[in-house]
Write a protein that holds these residues in place. Structure first.
Motif, mmCIF file in Angstrom:
data_model
loop_
_atom_site.group_PDB
_atom_site.id
_atom_site.type_symbol
_atom_site.label_atom_id
_atom_site.label_comp_id
_atom_site.label_asym_id
_atom_site.label_seq_id
_atom_site.Cartn_x
_atom_site.Cartn_y
_atom_site.Cartn_z
ATOM 1 N N PRO A 120 -4.051 -21.085 -4.095
ATOM 2 C CA PRO A 120 -2.905 -21.644 -4.816
ATOM 3 C C PRO A 120 -2.705 -21.029 -6.200
ATOM 4 N N HIS A 121 -1.444 -20.938 -6.570
ATOM 5 C CA HIS A 121 -1.084 -20.453 -7.902
ATOM 6 C C HIS A 121 -1.048 -21.654 -8.843
ATOM 7 N N ILE A 122 -1.815 -21.587 -9.924
ATOM 8 C CA ILE A 122 -1.913 -22.746 -10.825
ATOM 9 C C ILE A 122 -0.837 -22.755 -11.899
ATOM 10 N N LYS A 123 0.071 -21.747 -11.873
ATOM 11 C CA LYS A 123 1.125 -21.712 -12.891
ATOM 12 C C LYS A 123 1.985 -22.973 -12.879
ATOM 13 N N THR A 124 2.050 -23.638 -11.736
ATOM 14 C CA THR A 124 2.898 -24.824 -11.627
ATOM 15 C C THR A 124 2.319 -25.993 -12.416
ATOM 16 N N CYS B 255 -3.805 -17.023 -10.978
ATOM 17 C CA CYS B 255 -3.234 -17.285 -12.306
ATOM 18 C C CYS B 255 -2.281 -16.143 -12.617
ATOM 19 N N GLN B 256 -1.266 -16.429 -13.393
ATOM 20 C CA GLN B 256 -0.317 -15.349 -13.695
ATOM 21 C C GLN B 256 -0.702 -14.597 -14.951
ATOM 22 N N LYS B 257 -1.362 -15.271 -15.886
ATOM 23 C CA LYS B 257 -1.683 -14.644 -17.144
ATOM 24 C C LYS B 257 -3.177 -14.739 -17.406
ATOM 25 N N GLY C 298 12.357 -7.394 -5.669
ATOM 26 C CA GLY C 298 12.875 -6.679 -6.830
ATOM 27 C C GLY C 298 12.139 -7.023 -8.109
ATOM 28 N N ARG C 299 10.881 -7.424 -7.978
ATOM 29 C CA ARG C 299 10.087 -7.661 -9.192
ATOM 30 C C ARG C 299 9.231 -6.409 -9.408
ATOM 31 N N CYS C 300 7.982 -6.582 -9.899
ATOM 32 C CA CYS C 300 7.093 -5.429 -10.027
ATOM 33 C C CYS C 300 6.740 -4.930 -8.619
ATOM 34 N N LEU D 48 -3.596 -5.210 -0.775
ATOM 35 C CA LEU D 48 -2.177 -5.294 -1.125
ATOM 36 C C LEU D 48 -1.804 -6.707 -1.538
ATOM 37 N N MET D 49 -0.864 -6.799 -2.455
ATOM 38 C CA MET D 49 -0.353 -8.102 -2.885
ATOM 39 C C MET D 49 1.164 -8.020 -2.993
ATOM 40 N N THR D 50 1.842 -9.078 -2.568
ATOM 41 C CA THR D 50 3.291 -9.137 -2.770
ATOM 42 C C THR D 50 3.740 -10.561 -3.040
ATOM 43 N N TYR D 51 4.840 -10.682 -3.774
ATOM 44 C CA TYR D 51 5.569 -11.954 -3.826
ATOM 45 C C TYR D 51 6.846 -11.694 -3.031
ATOM 46 N N PRO D 52 6.900 -12.198 -1.813
ATOM 47 C CA PRO D 52 8.002 -11.803 -0.915
ATOM 48 C C PRO D 52 9.320 -12.432 -1.342
ATOM 49 N N GLY E 232 4.269 -17.931 -1.972
ATOM 50 C CA GLY E 232 5.566 -18.522 -2.280
ATOM 51 C C GLY E 232 5.808 -19.799 -1.503
ATOM 52 N N THR E 233 6.195 -20.853 -2.211
ATOM 53 C CA THR E 233 6.478 -22.130 -1.547
ATOM 54 C C THR E 233 7.714 -22.068 -0.644
ATOM 55 N N PRO E 234 8.760 -21.267 -1.003
ATOM 56 C CA PRO E 234 9.944 -21.303 -0.137
ATOM 57 C C PRO E 234 9.634 -21.031 1.338
ATOM 58 N N ASP E 235 8.668 -20.149 1.613
ATOM 59 C CA ASP E 235 8.356 -19.828 3.012
ATOM 60 C C ASP E 235 6.964 -20.302 3.418
ATOM 61 N N TYR F 91 -2.685 -16.749 1.236
ATOM 62 C CA TYR F 91 -1.328 -17.163 0.888
ATOM 63 C C TYR F 91 -1.382 -17.924 -0.430
ATOM 64 N N ARG F 92 -0.447 -17.606 -1.350
ATOM 65 C CA ARG F 92 -0.487 -18.166 -2.705
ATOM 66 C C ARG F 92 0.701 -19.089 -2.971
ATOM 67 N N PRO F 93 0.686 -20.315 -2.538
ATOM 68 C CA PRO F 93 1.772 -21.217 -2.916
ATOM 69 C C PRO F 93 1.478 -21.816 -4.298
ATOM 70 N N GLY F 94 2.520 -22.065 -5.068
ATOM 71 C CA GLY F 94 2.329 -22.668 -6.385
ATOM 72 C C GLY F 94 3.050 -23.990 -6.507
ATOM 73 N N THR F 95 4.376 -23.946 -6.356
ATOM 74 C CA THR F 95 5.194 -25.132 -6.627
ATOM 75 C C THR F 95 4.965 -26.250 -5.609
ATOM 76 N N TYR F 96 4.334 -25.935 -4.493
ATOM 77 C CA TYR F 96 4.156 -26.928 -3.419
ATOM 78 C C TYR F 96 3.418 -28.176 -3.877
HETATM 79 C C1 LIG Z 1 2.625 -13.648 -7.934
HETATM 80 C C2 LIG Z 1 3.001 -15.024 -7.528
HETATM 81 N N1 LIG Z 1 2.340 -15.619 -6.537
HETATM 82 C C3 LIG Z 1 2.618 -16.872 -6.155
HETATM 83 C C4 LIG Z 1 3.630 -17.589 -6.774
HETATM 84 C C5 LIG Z 1 3.891 -18.987 -6.333
HETATM 85 O O1 LIG Z 1 5.192 -19.123 -5.897
HETATM 86 P P1 LIG Z 1 5.828 -20.554 -5.620
HETATM 87 O O2 LIG Z 1 5.863 -21.254 -6.916
HETATM 88 O O3 LIG Z 1 7.149 -20.232 -5.050
HETATM 89 O O4 LIG Z 1 4.956 -21.239 -4.672
HETATM 90 C C6 LIG Z 1 4.374 -16.983 -7.786
HETATM 91 C C7 LIG Z 1 5.481 -17.677 -8.439
HETATM 92 O O5 LIG Z 1 6.250 -17.143 -9.203
HETATM 93 C C8 LIG Z 1 4.044 -15.669 -8.196
HETATM 94 O O6 LIG Z 1 4.690 -15.063 -9.175
#
Ligand SMILES: Cc1ncc(COP(=O)(O)O)c(C=O)c1O
Length: 355
Positions: A40-44, A64-66, A141-143, A169-173, A206-209, A222-227
């Protein structure tokens, strides 16, 4: 005696613990049923307490993003962190090296410049090399490198650099096109295998998918954050219902200048200005026809003309924000609630750690 939410000063963030727990559990159950590993992405939430809960439920590590966020999570005892960001500049790379001594760490790169910075920093770390994944632009269309061949070229450079290991490999689809991302990753993975550089990890998210994560069978995590909270944008996408949303901003009506208009004590510094393609800056819970049509920093302007029910000055309202993640970054504390009672008020430990 627990505090009632009516005694909280507004604007403030309330997080429904029962909903957050249900959201985490539902995603982990789905992941377990389909053999998907969550990171999970903890940015949320930016809260060690929730990161630990995600790990307890079965996550394999966190994202983590940062660097600053990762340092906060490492200080809280979290041991496996993915930092999918192009990190550069000597001071930051020195912090990265310190962090790499403390936790199991992986980072990303999408250019020679970034790889060269990692290489210079970890040149003397052959015994504990830095794990570097390649960020791939699979359509968002990000990095990210633009083609699978670019990924192979960068993988060669990483793999031949002392102090670094090629991690995968890593992607944010792109939201709504996980199939396109899957095709991209499959092609890149095949080319890497042909080049003798198999991708150990393939990280997507990504939470959308989220509920289609299993379709990208080639992914290893799989890295969901907002979920954990969901938000109005995800309700609009049909990923969750308003009932699932765990984060609300509690506000007070401070003015009713006209029969139809109300002004609340939360503007862009509480709700953010994110629209994410929606109209209005959030949903006023219990007033489905109200429109938050404008904001200044400390005021939110709400049109109740289409709403049969209209609030009075002094009434408290709950707003479901368009985008939960940046709201977490705006408050020093959040209130964890169960029903109408405050269970705990916690500092948002990783807020403001944008460095
Ligand atoms: C690199 C990366 N992974 C995972 C996520 C989590 O995405 P979401 O919040 O849609 O679940 C993000 C959100 O911006 C992200 O930038």
């Amino acid at each position: 005696m627990p505090r009632h939410i009516d005694t909280l000063q507004t604007p403030c963030v309330v997080i429904d613990l029962d909903k957050a727990e249900a959201n985490l559990q539902r995603a982990q159950d789905y992941a377990d049923a389909h053999g998907v590993r969550l990171r999970p992405h903890i940015k949320t939430h930016k809260l060690p307490l929730f990161a630990k809960r995600q790990l307890e439920l079965g996550a394999i590590g966190i994202t983590c993003q940062k660097l600053g966020e990762a340092e906060v999570m490492a200080d809280a005892g979290i041991e496996d962190i993915f930092l999918p960001y192009n990190l550069m500049a000597p001071e930051k790379l020195a912090r990265l090296k310190d962090l790499a001594r403390r936790v199991t760490l992986a980072v990303t790169a999408d250019s020679d410049y970034v790889v060269d910075g990692y290489a210079a920093t970890f040149a003397d770390s052959a015994d504990a090399p830095l794990n570097v994944l390649i960020e791939c632009d699979t359509g968002a269309g990000r990095c990210g490198v633009q083609t699978p061949d670019d990924a192979v070229a960068l993988a060669r450079r990483i793999a031949s650099t002392p102090g670094l290991v090629f991690g995968g490999l890593m992607t944010y689809p792109p939201a709504g096109n996980s199939a396109g991302a899957r095709q991209w990753l499959e092609e890149a993975a095949a080319k890497l295998a042909d080049a003798g550089l198999p991708a150990k990890a393939i990280s997507t998210g990504g939470t959308p998918d989220l509920w289609r994560a299993h379709e990208t069978a080639i992914a290893t995590e799989y890295r969901p954050g907002t979920y954990i909270y969901y938000d109005r944008s995800l309700v609009a996408r049909g990923v969750a219902t308003e009932e699932d949303c765990a984060l609300n901003v509690l506000v007070t009506v401070v003015s009713r200048p006209t029969a139809d208009r109300a002004i609340v004590d939360a503007g862009s510094k509480a709700l953010t200005s994110d629209l994410l393609g929606l109209s209005g800056y959030g949903t006023v819970m219990g007033y489905p026809d109200a429109v938050i049509y404008g904001m200044s920093e400390e005021h939110g302007n709400i049109d109740f003309s289409a709403s049969a029910k209209k609030p009075k000055v002094g009434d408290r309202l709950r707003i479901l924000p368009n985008h939960a993640c940046p709201v977490s970054n705006l408050f020093d504390h959040v209130h964890l609630v169960s029903g109408d009672h405050v269970v705990e008020t916690v500092a948002v430990a990783a807020r403001g750690r944008v460095d």
